[in-house]
Scaffold this motif. Structure first.
Motif, mmCIF file in Angstrom:
data_model
loop_
_atom_site.group_PDB
_atom_site.id
_atom_site.type_symbol
_atom_site.label_atom_id
_atom_site.label_comp_id
_atom_site.label_asym_id
_atom_site.label_seq_id
_atom_site.Cartn_x
_atom_site.Cartn_y
_atom_site.Cartn_z
ATOM 1 N N GLU A 164 -16.015 -105.469 36.318
ATOM 2 C CA GLU A 164 -17.178 -104.665 35.961
ATOM 3 C C GLU A 164 -18.440 -105.525 35.918
ATOM 4 O O GLU A 164 -19.520 -105.075 36.334
ATOM 5 C CB GLU A 164 -16.953 -103.984 34.607
ATOM 6 C CG GLU A 164 -15.883 -102.904 34.590
ATOM 7 C CD GLU A 164 -14.474 -103.473 34.659
ATOM 8 O OE1 GLU A 164 -13.542 -102.714 35.024
ATOM 9 O OE2 GLU A 164 -14.299 -104.673 34.348
ATOM 10 N N TYR A 165 -18.312 -106.751 35.439
ATOM 11 C CA TYR A 165 -19.469 -107.637 35.362
ATOM 12 C C TYR A 165 -20.001 -107.975 36.752
ATOM 13 O O TYR A 165 -21.215 -107.898 36.997
ATOM 14 C CB TYR A 165 -19.080 -108.917 34.621
ATOM 15 C CG TYR A 165 -20.149 -109.992 34.654
ATOM 16 C CD1 TYR A 165 -21.280 -109.904 33.852
ATOM 17 C CD2 TYR A 165 -20.027 -111.091 35.495
ATOM 18 C CE1 TYR A 165 -22.262 -110.887 33.883
ATOM 19 C CE2 TYR A 165 -21.014 -112.082 35.536
ATOM 20 C CZ TYR A 165 -22.115 -111.971 34.726
ATOM 21 O OH TYR A 165 -23.091 -112.935 34.757
ATOM 22 N N ILE A 166 -19.105 -108.337 37.649
ATOM 23 C CA ILE A 166 -19.571 -108.736 38.975
ATOM 24 C C ILE A 166 -20.123 -107.541 39.748
ATOM 25 O O ILE A 166 -21.062 -107.670 40.539
ATOM 26 C CB ILE A 166 -18.435 -109.442 39.747
ATOM 27 C CG1 ILE A 166 -19.025 -110.276 40.892
ATOM 28 C CG2 ILE A 166 -17.404 -108.470 40.272
ATOM 29 C CD1 ILE A 166 -18.038 -111.228 41.525
ATOM 30 N N GLU A 167 -19.560 -106.332 39.485
ATOM 31 C CA GLU A 167 -20.101 -105.141 40.131
ATOM 32 C C GLU A 167 -21.476 -104.798 39.566
ATOM 33 O O GLU A 167 -22.349 -104.296 40.291
ATOM 34 C CB GLU A 167 -19.138 -103.970 39.957
ATOM 35 C CG GLU A 167 -17.865 -104.103 40.798
ATOM 36 C CD GLU A 167 -16.894 -102.973 40.564
ATOM 37 O OE1 GLU A 167 -17.198 -102.105 39.693
ATOM 38 O OE2 GLU A 167 -15.840 -102.948 41.225
ATOM 39 N N SER A 168 -21.669 -105.065 38.280
ATOM 40 C CA SER A 168 -22.988 -104.820 37.700
ATOM 41 C C SER A 168 -24.028 -105.758 38.300
ATOM 42 O O SER A 168 -25.193 -105.374 38.502
ATOM 43 C CB SER A 168 -22.931 -104.991 36.182
ATOM 44 O OG SER A 168 -22.707 -106.353 35.832
#
Length: 416
Positions: A340-344
């Motif tokens: 989720e962090y890298i997609e954000s």
């Protein structure tokens, strides 16, 4: 033979010393030519005594290094090997997201993580890749591709799968420069020194000097490193960074454009037993070493596999040595992230920052803001330089060329 001896006797009877020397020169010229050729080839391979002499010349004592160290980022320091265990490193790395990640002075940041992530997902917006070759060993497989970047450099992508290896072993193996030199699996690296380490993020600044073929000088690198951990999928970024503590010299020549980063993760074994006992390394690499593009491409095409296949026995020796993680603690200090962090990051304004990085770092401009003038070389000089480069990378290639001719080298078969 008798005539040669008679000539020497006549010379020795000459009363003038200078006359004797001048008459003996034609006899000694072939000897000096052989000595010169021997020195060229000997220095091209740079034996151990030469490498150690070179290291002493550039000054590698602890006093000299400690006296020249200045923190690039506030709070950075050099870590003694006994200060941190792998467990401590992993706990401290969690703090980096809240306390250090927003520090703009970090030399390797989330922008570099996003850049590597988009490369692995083939969503970087670059041109299509051209397949070069596939190679297979009993415990390793290798594939590589290439493409030209907009700044005129050539970028390489490779996929290497090691059987019976964990991602952590491969991660530590590639981060261990001391073993890289002592084992000699990477013969180009002749000097390394860690300049800075961050105990929160695991970010490093290292100093490398790499051996290049005898027709060009060696190259110097100031490299920033950092590892992100996405549930045991490791994004390892290494790139050239500025450094004011080490002055530029004419020799070795400093490389300012360097990006060599990889994703490491567990994959299913080729045995098709459903077990993820193999390790995949997806590497992306480009650099500007100041060698004409066509010479570099031909030399790499013929010498790349001979360099890559030395990695596998080096990794097995590293595994057999059973080197504990506390000997190289910084490789275990990884910034833990989630999908989720890298997609954000991928969906945020970080993309604009990435575009600015690309324009600033890969614009192909010199310090004065102007593009360097292209260097034009005659065709035969390009081919000759590529032949010499490939022969230096692969010493056995010269014998093959003598036996089978150079036609296959200059015009390789399609698909090789």
């Amino acid at each position: 033979m008798a005539s040669v001896l008679n000539s020497i006797m006549v010379i020795l009877r000459t009363p003038s010393v200078w006359r004797i020397v001048s008459d003996l020169l034609p006899f000694t010229t072939p000897l000096w030519l052989l000595v010169l050729v021997g020195l060229c080839f000997g220095w091209a391979r740079k034996p151990d005594w030469a490498a150690s002499f070179f290291n002493r010349r550039i000054g590698t004592s602890e006093n000299e290094v400690s006296g020249s160290r200045q923190s690039v980022v506030p709070g950075w320091r050099v870590l003694p090997n006994s200060d941190f265990s792998k467990e401590k490193g992993e706990k401290m790395s969690d703090l980096s997201l809240t306390e250090v990640e927003n520090n703009k002075k970090l030399v390797v940041t989330r922008v570099d993580l996003l850049r590597l992530y988009r490369l692995t997902e083939e969503r970087d917006g670059g041109s299509s890749w051209k397949h070069m070759f596939d190679k297979t060993l009993p415990t390793m497989s290798y594939q590589t591709w290439m493409r030209d970047l907009s700044n005129g450099l050539t970028q390489y992508r490779s996929r290497t799968v090691f059987e019976d290896a964990t991602p952590e072993q491969v991660r530590d193996f590639f981060w261990d420069d001391e073993f890289r030199i002592s084992n000699r699996w990477n013969e180009m690296l002749m000097y390394q020194k860690t300049l800075e380490e961050c105990h929160l993020t695991g970010t490093m600044i290292v100093h490398w000097i790499r051996k290049f073929p005898f027709f060009c000088s060696d190259r110097e690198y100031i490299i920033g490193r950092r590892i992100w951990d996405l549930r045991r999928t490791y994004f390892c970024v290494t790139k050239a960074v500025p450094c004011s503590t080490i002055q530029r010299r004419n020799t070795p020549r400093r490389v300012d454009v360097y990006f060599s980063s990889w994703r490491i993760r567990a994959v299913e074994s080729r045995r098709s037993d459903g077990q993820k006992t193999s390790c995949e390394v997806m590497l992306f690499h480009h650099e500007d070493v100041g060698i004409p593009k066509e010479i570099a491409k031909l030399g790499i095409r013929r010498g790349l596999w001979n360099c890559v296949k030395r990695i596998e026995p080096g990794l097995r020796a590293y595994q057999l040595a059973g080197l504990p993680s506390h000997l190289n603690p910084i490789s275990g200090i990884n910034t833990k992230i989630t999908q989720e962090y890298i997609e954000s990051l991928d969906n945020s304004g970080c993309l604009e920052e990435l575009g600015e990085l690309e324009r600033a770092g890969n614009g192909g401009k010199s310090k004065g803001g102007e593009k360097p003038e292209p260097v034009h070389f005659p065709g035969m000089l390009l081919i000759g330089g590529a032949v010499v480069l490939a022969c230096v990378i692969d010493p056995g290639l010269l014998t093959k060329m003598v036996l089978f001719g150079v036609t296959g080298f200059i015009w390789p078969k399609k698909g090789v």
